[in-house]
Design an enzyme around this catalytic site. Structure first.
Site, PDB file in Angstrom:
ATOM      1  N   ASP A  84      -5.756 -23.120  21.418  1.00 29.82           N
ATOM      2  CA  ASP A  84      -4.517 -23.492  20.741  1.00 29.82           C
ATOM      3  C   ASP A  84      -4.550 -23.194  19.248  1.00 29.82           C
ATOM      4  O   ASP A  84      -3.740 -23.706  18.484  1.00 29.82           O
ATOM      5  CB  ASP A  84      -4.218 -24.979  20.964  1.00 29.82           C
ATOM      6  N   CYS A  87      -9.541 -23.865  18.381  1.00 27.75           N
ATOM      7  CA  CYS A  87     -10.691 -23.859  19.290  1.00 27.75           C
ATOM      8  C   CYS A  87     -12.034 -23.823  18.567  1.00 27.75           C
ATOM      9  O   CYS A  87     -12.985 -24.487  18.992  1.00 27.75           O
ATOM     10  CB  CYS A  87     -10.583 -22.726  20.301  1.00 27.75           C
ATOM     11  N   ILE A 175     -12.419 -30.760   4.968  1.00 25.14           N
ATOM     12  CA  ILE A 175     -13.705 -30.509   4.301  1.00 25.14           C
ATOM     13  C   ILE A 175     -13.986 -29.008   4.214  1.00 25.14           C
ATOM     14  O   ILE A 175     -14.672 -28.560   3.295  1.00 25.14           O
ATOM     15  CB  ILE A 175     -14.873 -31.264   4.968  1.00 25.14           C
ATOM     16  N   HIS A 244     -25.043 -11.270  19.137  1.00 21.48           N
ATOM     17  CA  HIS A 244     -24.776 -12.609  18.614  1.00 21.48           C
ATOM     18  C   HIS A 244     -24.951 -12.614  17.098  1.00 21.48           C
ATOM     19  O   HIS A 244     -25.469 -11.669  16.515  1.00 21.48           O
ATOM     20  CB  HIS A 244     -25.683 -13.656  19.276  1.00 21.48           C
ATOM     21  N   HIS A 268     -10.995 -16.311  20.937  1.00 21.43           N
ATOM     22  CA  HIS A 268     -11.224 -17.670  21.450  1.00 21.43           C
ATOM     23  C   HIS A 268     -12.707 -18.049  21.441  1.00 21.43           C
ATOM     24  O   HIS A 268     -13.585 -17.211  21.637  1.00 21.43           O
ATOM     25  CB  HIS A 268     -10.695 -17.779  22.876  1.00 21.43           C
TER      26      HIS A 268
END
Length: 288
Positions: A84, A87, A175, A244, A268
């Protein structure tokens, strides 16, 4: 204290001036969010990584199918997060609170850090109502975790309640914005020409339903003082060209142990977990 009603759902920590075209786009985005809400919870249950593999067909999406199988050999479970626009932040919040539920010492330090952040936000000029509403709401929630009032099942019930979960998210957005403003000289050169850091924070960080970009991701990780790893389904998406990416930057793979690991699929983020390390049992003494 914030009343937990849908009328109080946060949209932004400040007042954003929007054009007619932007309002149309916002309406379209909200429609997509509503459709998404009907289809999935904010935070899903932990599921075996085989669930991820089942999403891809070997014939029509061979690269993703192969990557999903590779991940399933390293990670045991996945927790799907609603797509949304929140995520990344939601996944980080869920992953961090999961850790804090099992680490009382770290939880106490985290609460102290949250209270310190409230003071820092006030000094940065955030409105008093912002700090009293969103900051106090989050601190009250996490103190109930500390005191045992919120057990794990309570925490996940709250994480799946739209009337409360998005107030909790706003603290992390604030923050993130605060960290960027404290380090403006470091981050402002990366903004588009003509955009000030204040404008960027107001429209891209503090506004709900906005996806986190690279600056926002780095700032939240540093604001929380955590280590994360992002695994990429798309091999071309990782900043370093690998599969990664570790944050904060500069950590060697061999020595880096992430607190939280996320899976990035185009647009996402979800949470993924390695199986807990098995504790070796002592050998039985020889039979006399």
């Amino acid at each position: 204290m914030v009343n937990d009603t849908s009328e109080n759902q946060p949209t932004t920590a400040g007042i954003v001036t929007t054009t007619e075209d932007e309002l149309i786009l916002q309406d379209q985005q909200m429609k997509r969010i509503e459709d998404e809400q009907k289809a999935s919870p904010l935070v899903g249950e932990k599921m075996p990584c085989a669930t991820l593999v089942s999403l891809y067909d070997q014939e029509t999406a061979p690269a993703f199918f192969e990557k999903a199988n590779e991940l399933a050999k390293v990670y045991s479970h996945i927790r799907f997060i609603r797509g949304d626009g929140n995520c990344f932040i939601r996944a980080i919040q869920v992953g961090l609170v999961e850790i804090l539920l099992n680490d009382k010492e770290r939880l106490v330090k985290f609460i102290a850090s949250c209270k310190e952040w409230t003071e820092r936000l006030v000094k940065l000029g955030f409105p008093d109502w912002t700090c009293t509403d969103f900051c106090e709401f989050f601190i009250e929630f996490i103190e109930k975790v500390r005191d045992g009032i919120h057990q794990k099942e309570d925490v996940f019930r709250i994480f799946n309640d739209d009337n409360t979960a998005n107030y909790l998210l706003m603290f992390f957005r604030l923050i993130t914005s605060g960290y960027l403003k404290e380090h403006a000289a470091e981050y402002e050169p990366f903004l588009d020409e003509g955009m000030s850091l204040a404008q960027y924070c107001e429209t891209e960080i503090e506004a709900m339903w906005k996806e986190s970009d690279h600056l926002g991701i780095i700032a939240l990780v540093r604001a929380l003082n955590i280590r994360i790893r992002i695994e990429y389904m798309d091999r071309n998406a990782a900043p370093n060209g690998g599969t990664h990416h570790n944050l904060p930057d500069g950590h060697d793979n061999a020595t880096f142990t992430p607190d939280i690991t996320l899976l990035y699929r185009p647009g996402h983020y979800d949470l993924i977990y390695k199986a807990p390390a098995e504790t070796s049992k002592p050998a039985l003494p020889p039979v006399a």
